[in-house]
Design an enzyme around this catalytic site. Sequence first.
Site, mmCIF file in Angstrom:
data_model
loop_
_atom_site.group_PDB
_atom_site.id
_atom_site.type_symbol
_atom_site.label_atom_id
_atom_site.label_comp_id
_atom_site.label_asym_id
_atom_site.label_seq_id
_atom_site.Cartn_x
_atom_site.Cartn_y
_atom_site.Cartn_z
ATOM 1 N N ASP A 69 3.868 -3.256 -0.103
ATOM 2 C CA ASP A 69 4.478 -3.608 -0.754
ATOM 3 C C ASP A 69 5.828 -2.442 -1.589
ATOM 4 O OD1 ASP A 69 4.882 -5.971 -1.617
ATOM 5 O OD2 ASP A 69 2.715 -5.686 -1.949
ATOM 6 N N GLU A 102 8.396 -6.772 -5.164
ATOM 7 C CA GLU A 102 7.616 -6.357 -3.995
ATOM 8 C C GLU A 102 6.796 -5.123 -4.698
ATOM 9 O OE1 GLU A 102 7.044 -7.551 -1.675
ATOM 10 O OE2 GLU A 102 8.255 -8.569 -0.744
ATOM 11 N N HIS A 106 4.422 -6.594 -7.580
ATOM 12 C CA HIS A 106 3.416 -6.277 -6.175
ATOM 13 C C HIS A 106 2.452 -5.216 -7.169
ATOM 14 C CE1 HIS A 106 5.128 -10.199 -4.101
ATOM 15 N NE2 HIS A 106 4.445 -10.259 -5.294
ATOM 16 N N TYR A 110 -0.892 -3.928 -7.715
ATOM 17 C CA TYR A 110 -2.295 -3.373 -7.911
ATOM 18 C C TYR A 110 -2.957 -1.648 -8.486
ATOM 19 C CZ TYR A 110 -0.870 -6.204 -3.351
ATOM 20 O OH TYR A 110 -0.324 -6.925 -2.591
ATOM 21 N N GLU A 182 5.412 -8.479 6.030
ATOM 22 C CA GLU A 182 5.105 -10.174 5.093
ATOM 23 C C GLU A 182 3.755 -10.462 5.047
ATOM 24 O OE1 GLU A 182 6.108 -10.724 2.260
ATOM 25 O OE2 GLU A 182 7.829 -9.032 1.997
ATOM 26 N N GLU A 216 4.623 -14.456 -0.854
ATOM 27 C CA GLU A 216 4.741 -13.804 0.572
ATOM 28 C C GLU A 216 5.358 -14.474 1.575
ATOM 29 O OE1 GLU A 216 5.288 -10.067 0.213
ATOM 30 O OE2 GLU A 216 3.788 -9.080 -0.773
ATOM 31 N N HIS A 219 8.502 -15.229 0.781
ATOM 32 C CA HIS A 219 9.405 -14.419 2.074
ATOM 33 C C HIS A 219 8.967 -14.160 3.326
ATOM 34 C CE1 HIS A 219 8.475 -11.097 -1.813
ATOM 35 N NE2 HIS A 219 8.996 -12.631 -2.863
HETATM 36 MN MN MN3 Z 1 4.796 -8.002 -2.115
HETATM 37 MN MN MN3 Z 2 7.056 -9.900 0.379
#
Ligand code: MN3
Ligand code: MN3
Length: 342
Positions: A69, A102, A106, A110, A182, A216, A219
Amino acid sequence: MSKTEYLYQGANWNEHEDAFTQAFYEQNLSQFWRPEEISLHGDLNVWHMLDETTRLAYARNLLVLTYLDTYQGDIGMPVLSRSLDDKFHQRKAVLNFMAAMENAVHAKSYSNIFMTYMNVEDINKLFAWGDEHECLQQIMDEIVSVYRDLDRLNYLRLYENVDKATFEIAQFKTCVASVFLETCLFYSGFYYPLYFYGQGKLMQAGEIINLIIRDESVHGVYVGTIAREMYDSFDKTQQQQLKQWTDNLMMRLYNLKIQLVHDIYDSVGLTEDVLRFVRYNANKAYLNLGFEELFENEEINPVVLNGLNTATKTQDFFSMKGNGYQKMVSTEIKDEDFFFGE
Ligand code: MN3
Ligand code: MN3
């Protein structure tokens, strides 16, 4: 007043730039979410009951996802956006929005999971593991070197003459690498959180993973749609060469994945299951690119499919956020939503 060398034009959203971009714009923005919207503390009881081996496998998977990501946000999406001709202001906007998700959403999510589950020392050890893991580094290099090549050409074409065919080939290759990342590479990492989610464990982290998967998947379809358009513009010989390049890249990535998956999943006994899931998603990546499936169809662990079943969750998507979160209305994505005719 002297005339400028370039003609600058504003994005005009009153007109559709193509048959699909504004639909993807709507989908992307309606899905917007923030990492802090999901409280992770509800997972802590379960997390602390897991043994060390299981926790390490879980954390390492999220770390692999973090690396993917990070670079997808820092270079993958931006370089593709910048490579598009100026007339594609709307496409650029959609890709830039995806780029922002991203890393800022994303990868940040995490890290939020790490910060909730783990102490600082273990988090630092985890990131050091990623920096030193040769196989992960090679996977990153396979993808990011394709992006970097287009980055170089983006720059060169402003100041020197770059051959049009060379540029378009680099652009197409970037789309392929992007769709592989992705729609395929993420999924060995998604497997483990889905495996828990499908059993009703670590549900809050599982909610986050499902929000990320929802992004994702859009995407992969969007960049795949752009890739198909580019592919159609090449002549037969060029198409054959690019298809060969695509297959070679996938096989190199798949072989690296085999090593990575062994490294992470052998200790929890799920390696073969995960590799089956990787092949299943590699096939999806091929379909997004408009190619036939590469691997044979195989059965996927029903627990993981249960965790992946976003169709049953979109109705009730924000229920676990616990505060009657009502900002957005999302509808379930169907295959036909991405069919725009000729
Ligand atoms: Mn992502
Ligand atoms: Mn993505």
